[in-house]
Scaffold this motif. Sequence first.
Motif, PDB file in Angstrom:
ATOM      1  N   VAL A 100       0.862  -1.173   0.123  1.00  0.00           N
ATOM      2  CA  VAL A 100      -0.153  -0.041  -0.074  1.00  0.00           C
ATOM      3  C   VAL A 100       0.893   1.307   0.109  1.00  0.00           C
ATOM      4  N   GLY A 101       0.507   2.198  -0.936  1.00  0.00           N
ATOM      5  CA  GLY A 101       1.426   3.467  -1.083  1.00  0.00           C
ATOM      6  C   GLY A 101       0.353   4.795  -0.803  1.00  0.00           C
ATOM      7  N   GLN A 102       1.011   5.895  -1.077  1.00  0.00           N
ATOM      8  CA  GLN A 102       0.261   6.952  -1.104  1.00  0.00           C
ATOM      9  C   GLN A 102       0.299   7.808  -2.042  1.00  0.00           C
ATOM     10  N   PRO A 103      -0.978   8.374  -2.279  1.00  0.00           N
ATOM     11  CA  PRO A 103      -1.332   8.998  -3.669  1.00  0.00           C
ATOM     12  C   PRO A 103      -0.498  10.240  -3.769  1.00  0.00           C
ATOM     13  N   ARG A 104      -0.289  10.346  -5.090  1.00  0.00           N
ATOM     14  CA  ARG A 104       0.656  11.792  -5.453  1.00  0.00           C
ATOM     15  C   ARG A 104      -0.222  12.598  -6.448  1.00  0.00           C
ATOM     16  N   HIS A 105      -0.331  13.994  -6.211  1.00  0.00           N
ATOM     17  CA  HIS A 105      -0.911  14.839  -7.433  1.00  0.00           C
ATOM     18  C   HIS A 105      -0.016  14.524  -8.733  1.00  0.00           C
ATOM     19  N   GLY A 106      -1.134  14.524  -9.659  1.00  0.00           N
ATOM     20  CA  GLY A 106      -0.277  14.325 -11.167  1.00  0.00           C
ATOM     21  C   GLY A 106       0.263  13.030 -11.348  1.00  0.00           C
ATOM     22  N   SER A 107      -0.064  12.178 -10.602  1.00  0.00           N
ATOM     23  CA  SER A 107       0.658  10.666 -11.044  1.00  0.00           C
ATOM     24  C   SER A 107      -0.144   9.951 -11.814  1.00  0.00           C
ATOM     25  N   THR A 108       0.194   8.993 -12.547  1.00  0.00           N
ATOM     26  CA  THR A 108      -0.733   8.098 -13.242  1.00  0.00           C
ATOM     27  C   THR A 108      -0.983   6.891 -12.316  1.00  0.00           C
ATOM     28  N   VAL A 109      -2.439   6.530 -12.559  1.00  0.00           N
ATOM     29  CA  VAL A 109      -2.828   5.441 -11.638  1.00  0.00           C
ATOM     30  C   VAL A 109      -3.495   4.788 -12.497  1.00  0.00           C
ATOM     31  N   CYS A 110      -3.816   3.310 -12.078  1.00  0.00           N
ATOM     32  CA  CYS A 110      -4.370   2.462 -12.947  1.00  0.00           C
ATOM     33  C   CYS A 110      -5.246   1.496 -12.064  1.00  0.00           C
ATOM     34  N   LYS A 111      -6.796   1.508 -12.586  1.00  0.00           N
ATOM     35  CA  LYS A 111      -7.552   0.545 -11.695  1.00  0.00           C
ATOM     36  C   LYS A 111      -7.633  -0.833 -12.224  1.00  0.00           C
ATOM     37  N   HIS A 112      -7.715  -1.825 -11.377  1.00  0.00           N
ATOM     38  CA  HIS A 112      -7.959  -3.349 -11.858  1.00  0.00           C
ATOM     39  C   HIS A 112      -9.296  -3.819 -11.246  1.00  0.00           C
ATOM     40  N   GLY A 113     -10.288  -3.821 -12.201  1.00  0.00           N
ATOM     41  CA  GLY A 113     -11.501  -4.363 -11.882  1.00  0.00           C
ATOM     42  C   GLY A 113     -12.227  -5.158 -12.778  1.00  0.00           C
ATOM     43  N   HIS A 114     -13.461  -5.598 -12.407  1.00  0.00           N
ATOM     44  CA  HIS A 114     -14.202  -6.470 -13.112  1.00  0.00           C
ATOM     45  C   HIS A 114     -15.579  -5.795 -13.389  1.00  0.00           C
ATOM     46  N   GLY A 115     -15.626  -4.514 -13.829  1.00  0.00           N
ATOM     47  CA  GLY A 115     -16.804  -3.784 -14.203  1.00  0.00           C
ATOM     48  C   GLY A 115     -17.959  -4.269 -15.160  1.00  0.00           C
ATOM     49  N   ILE A 116     -18.942  -4.076 -15.457  1.00  0.00           N
ATOM     50  CA  ILE A 116     -19.722  -4.450 -16.632  1.00  0.00           C
ATOM     51  C   ILE A 116     -19.013  -3.993 -18.036  1.00  0.00           C
ATOM     52  N   ALA A 117     -18.299  -3.381 -17.892  1.00  0.00           N
ATOM     53  CA  ALA A 117     -17.577  -2.792 -19.321  1.00  0.00           C
ATOM     54  C   ALA A 117     -16.573  -4.121 -19.842  1.00  0.00           C
ATOM     55  N   ASN A 118     -16.103  -4.698 -18.721  1.00  0.00           N
ATOM     56  CA  ASN A 118     -15.193  -5.944 -19.180  1.00  0.00           C
ATOM     57  C   ASN A 118     -13.680  -5.312 -19.185  1.00  0.00           C
ATOM     58  N   LYS A 119     -13.392  -4.029 -18.996  1.00  0.00           N
ATOM     59  CA  LYS A 119     -12.172  -3.451 -19.315  1.00  0.00           C
ATOM     60  C   LYS A 119     -11.394  -3.613 -17.801  1.00  0.00           C
ATOM     61  N   VAL A 120     -10.812  -4.501 -17.546  1.00  0.00           N
ATOM     62  CA  VAL A 120     -10.094  -4.905 -16.433  1.00  0.00           C
ATOM     63  C   VAL A 120      -9.228  -3.599 -16.012  1.00  0.00           C
TER      64      VAL A 120
END
Length: 230
Positions: free
Chosen positions: A132-152
Motif C-alpha cells: 500500500v502506498g500514498q497517492p501523489r498529485h499528477g501521478s498516473t494510476v490504473c484501476k484493476h477491476g471487473h466492471g460490466i464494461a469488461n475493461k479490467v
Amino acid sequence: MIPIVSARSIRAWLVGLIGAAILVGLIGAISHGAGEASAAPAPVIGVGVKVIPQGGGGCNVATVSGRTFDFAGHCGKVNDRITDANGQYVGTVIRSTTYPDGSGVSANYADIATVQMAPNVIVRDEVPVKGVGQPRHGSTVCKHGHGIANKVRQCGTVVAITKFGIVIKGMAVTPFDSGSPVIDANDEVVGIISGSPSLIDAALSAARALGIPVPDGASVATRADYELVG
C-alpha cells in the motif's frame, strides 16, 4: 439324482442378482459424487479478484493483509457474507463505513470495508502489487477491476486529493468496478474505487472548491492507507 430347479426359482435368482448389481452401481456413483464434491478447489482471494456482495452484484478486492481483505464499504455492511464469482463463501464483513441498515456510507469520508477470510481461502493476487502506498498529485494510476464494461485495466491522472477521497481524471469506471485497487507506477495500491454517490459528489465539490477543473465523469477512490477501526 439331479435336483430339479423350477423356472420360478431361476427368475427369482436372476432378479436378485440384477438388483444387487444395481445397488452396487448406485453406491459407487454416490461415493464417486461425494469424492468429487470433497475435491472442489478452495476459493482464491487476492488483490484484483472479483467478489460478490451478500445482496448480489459485483465488487473487487483492493488490498489483502494477513487473513483479511479490504474492498468498498458500500459493498457490504458488518456481518454480511461475501462469496467469490463461483458462489463459494470467502468471508464475513467485520468492519465497514456503511451504516448497519445498509442505507449508505457514513460521514467519515471513506468508502471501505474489511472482510475476515474463511479458513479454506487461498491467498493469491490476481494483479501483482508491492503493498500500500500514498497517492501523489499528477501521478498516473490504473484501476484493476471487473466492471460490466469488461475493461479490467483503466488508467487516469490524480488531479486532487481531498478528505473525501482521491479524484482521478480520465479513468473510466463502470458498475461492479467498486472496490477495485487503484495502482500507481510503483505497483503500490494507493486507492479503492468508490461507488458511493454522496462521497463522489463531496470529493468532486471539494476539488472544485480548490479551483481544480474536474469533469463530472471523474472517478473517486478512498485512500488505500485509510485506517478503518472499530
